[in-house]
Motif scaffolding. Structure first.
Motif, mmCIF file in Angstrom:
data_model
loop_
_atom_site.group_PDB
_atom_site.id
_atom_site.type_symbol
_atom_site.label_atom_id
_atom_site.label_comp_id
_atom_site.label_asym_id
_atom_site.label_seq_id
_atom_site.Cartn_x
_atom_site.Cartn_y
_atom_site.Cartn_z
ATOM 1 N N THR A 272 0.834 -1.212 0.000
ATOM 2 C CA THR A 272 0.000 0.000 0.000
ATOM 3 C C THR A 272 0.869 1.264 0.000
ATOM 4 N N LYS B 233 -8.121 5.408 -3.656
ATOM 5 C CA LYS B 233 -7.490 4.553 -4.669
ATOM 6 C C LYS B 233 -6.475 3.562 -4.095
ATOM 7 N N VAL B 234 -6.220 3.686 -2.822
ATOM 8 C CA VAL B 234 -5.352 2.678 -2.189
ATOM 9 C C VAL B 234 -5.783 2.568 -0.721
ATOM 10 N N PHE C 266 -2.302 -2.970 -11.247
ATOM 11 C CA PHE C 266 -1.847 -3.340 -9.899
ATOM 12 C C PHE C 266 -0.488 -4.051 -10.008
ATOM 13 N N CYS D 179 -10.061 0.894 -6.453
ATOM 14 C CA CYS D 179 -8.889 0.177 -5.941
ATOM 15 C C CYS D 179 -9.187 -1.306 -5.790
#
Ligand code: GN1
Ligand code: MG
Length: 368
Positions: free
Chosen positions: A70, A88-89, A141, A236
Motif C-alpha cells: 500500500t 485509490k489505495v 496493480f 482500488c
C-alpha cells in the motif's frame, strides 16, 4: 462479540474521532469484518477485521506485505499526480503502542483496522464492460508493484503451486480419511484429472527452467475484490492478504475462473457450466492494455493455459477437501465440495475446447 470488547479493540488503534457504532460488514468467509462509524463528520469511518489465523498463520508477514504494497502504490499515485488517492489505495491504521505495527493481538486473536473507502461499490458479477475495467485494474496493480523495493513473503506456502496441490490430493487418496475415494463419481473424476497432469504442471516446469519469473500478484482476483465508483470506474483493489510473489497466471486465470463461468462455481447444473468468451475477450483486452509493457513472450503466450489452469487447480483443491472430510471450505450439504469440483472440471473442459481461439485472440491484442 460484546460491544465493550470491540470498543476496547478499537481503542488500541490510532484512529481519528470517537466511535459511534460497530456493526458487521459484508459476507466474507475467511476473515470477520465490522464497520466502525465515528461520531464526527470530519473523521473517517473505519473497517475492523479479525484475521483468520487458520488460513493465514503468519499475520505479521501478511501485514508487512500489505504495508509494503500500500505504501508503494500510494507513492506511485502521488508521483503520477492522481487525485482522490485515499479512495485509490487502502490505508491501514497503526496501533497506538507501536506506530510501525498495523495489527493488535487481543486474547490470541489478531485484529487490524483500515480507513473505510466512502461512496464505493463492490460487485458480485461482471459484464464485458466491468471485466475490461477489472482486467485493466489488475494489470495496473501488477505494473505498479513491478519495482517494489522489498521482497514480499509467501503468506500461504505453495498457494497456487499445481504440483503441490496434486501432491496433497495423492496424500489424501492414500489416507482416505472420509472413506470417499471408492465412490464411482470420485474415481471418474480422478481419471479425468490424471489425463492432464503433465499439461497443467507446465508453470512449475517453466519456473524451474528459469523461463518464468515470479512477480508480485494479488492471488485472489475475484470481481468482488475491487471497488468501483458510481460511474463504474475502478477505484482500488482490496483483500490484500494473499498478495505475494507468484506467476502472473494467478491473477489472470483466477479472475476468468469466476468471471467467465456462465454460472457460479458451485452450480450443480453441469450442462450450464461453460466459458464465456465475451468476458474472456474483454478481460484479456483490459489486462493486456496495462500489462503488455512488462510481460515476457512466455507469459503472454501462456495466458490461455493460465485460464485453463485455475479451474483445474480449483477442481483438485475442492476434490481434496471433499476427500478430506470438508475441513477447508464451508459446505451447505454433504456433496457440496464434490459438486464444486465437478463444476470446475466442466469449466476446465470447456476452456480446453476454446484454446486455439483464445490463443489467436491474445495474439491479436498484442499486435494492436
Ligand atoms: C477462497 O475466501 P475466498 O472466497 O476469497 C480461496 C481461494 C479459492 C476460493 C474458491 C485463501 O477464496 O483460493 O479460489 O475460496 N482462498 C484461500 O471459492 O484459500
Ligand atoms: Mg475474498
Amino acid at each position: 462479540m460484546k460491544q465493550e470488547e470491540l470498543n476496547h479493540i478499537v481503542s488500541l488503534f490510532n484512529i481519528r474521532g470517537t466511535v459511534a457504532t460497530i456493526k458487521p460488514l459484508g459476507e466474507g468467509l475467511i476473515n470477520d469484518t465490522l464497520k466502525v462509524n465515528t461520531a464526527e463528520d470530519d473523521a473517517p469511518d473505519y473497517v475492523l477485521q479479525r484475521v483468520n489465523t487458520n488460513v493465514f498463520p503468519d499475520v505479521d508477514m501478511v501485514m508487512r506485505n500489505i504495508h509494503a504494497v500500500t505504501t508503494h502504490i500510494r507513492k506511485k499515485l502521488e508521483a503520477a499526480g492522481e487525485e482522490d488517492i485515499d479512495r485509490k489505495v487502502l490505508q491501514f491504521v497503526p496501533s497506538k503502542e507501536d506506530s510501525a505495527k498495523l495489527y493488535v493481538i487481543v486474547d490470541g486473536q489478531y485484529w487490524r483496522m483500515m480507513v473505510f473507502v466512502p461512496d464505493a461499490i463492490t460487485k458480485q458479477a461482471v459484464n464485458a464492460e466491468s471485466s475490461r475495467a477489472a482486467g485493466k485494474a489488475f494489470g495496473n496493480f501488477q505494473a505498479m508493484l513491478a519495482d517494489i523495493p522489498v521482497q514480499l513473503g509467501e503468506t500461504i506456502k505453495d498457494f497456487h503451486n499445481m504440483e503441490f496441490r496434486l501432491q496433497q490430493l495423492r496424500e489424501v487418496i492414500e489416507k482416505d480419511p472420509a472413506g470417499r475415494v471408492k465412490e464411482p463419481q470420485v474415481q471418474q473424476m480422478l481419471a479425468e484429472i490424471n489425463k492432464h497432469v503433465d499439461e497443467m504442471c507446465k508453470a512449475e516446469r517453466l519456473g524451474r527452467e528459469g523461463k518464468l519469473p515470479k512477480r508480485v500478484c494479488h492471488c485472489d482476483t475475484k470481481v468482488n475484490n475491487m471497488m468501483f465508483d458510481d460511474k463504474d470506474n475502478v477505484l482500488c483493489v482490496i483483500d490484500l492478504d494473499t498478495v505475494m510473489p507468484n506467476f502472473i497466471f494467478s491473477d489472470y486465470g483466477d479472475f476468468l475462473r469466476t468471471g467467465a463461468n456462465f454460472v457460479a462455481e458451485d452450480d450443480p447444473d453441469m450442462k450450464s457450466v461453460g466459458f464465456n468468451m465475451d468476458i474472456f475477450k474483454a478481460f484479456t483486452e483490459g489486462y493486456l492494455a496495462s500489462a503488455k509493457g512488462f510481460l515476457t513472450p512466455i507469459e503472454t503466450e501462456n495466458l490461455p493455459y493460465a485460464a485453463a489452469l485455475f479451474p483445474y487447480m480449483q477442481c483438485v483443491r475442492f476434490l481434496w477437501d471433499y476427500l478430506n472430510g470438508d475441513k477447508y471450505w464451508k459446505c451447505q450439504y454433504p456433496e457440496h465440495n464434490f459438486v464444486r469440483a465437478n463444476n470446475q472440471l466442466h469449466l476446465f473442459l470447456s476452456i480446453e475446447n476454446h484454446l486455439p481461439e483464445m490463443t489467436d485472440f491474445v495474439q491479436s491484442c498484442l499486435n494492436k
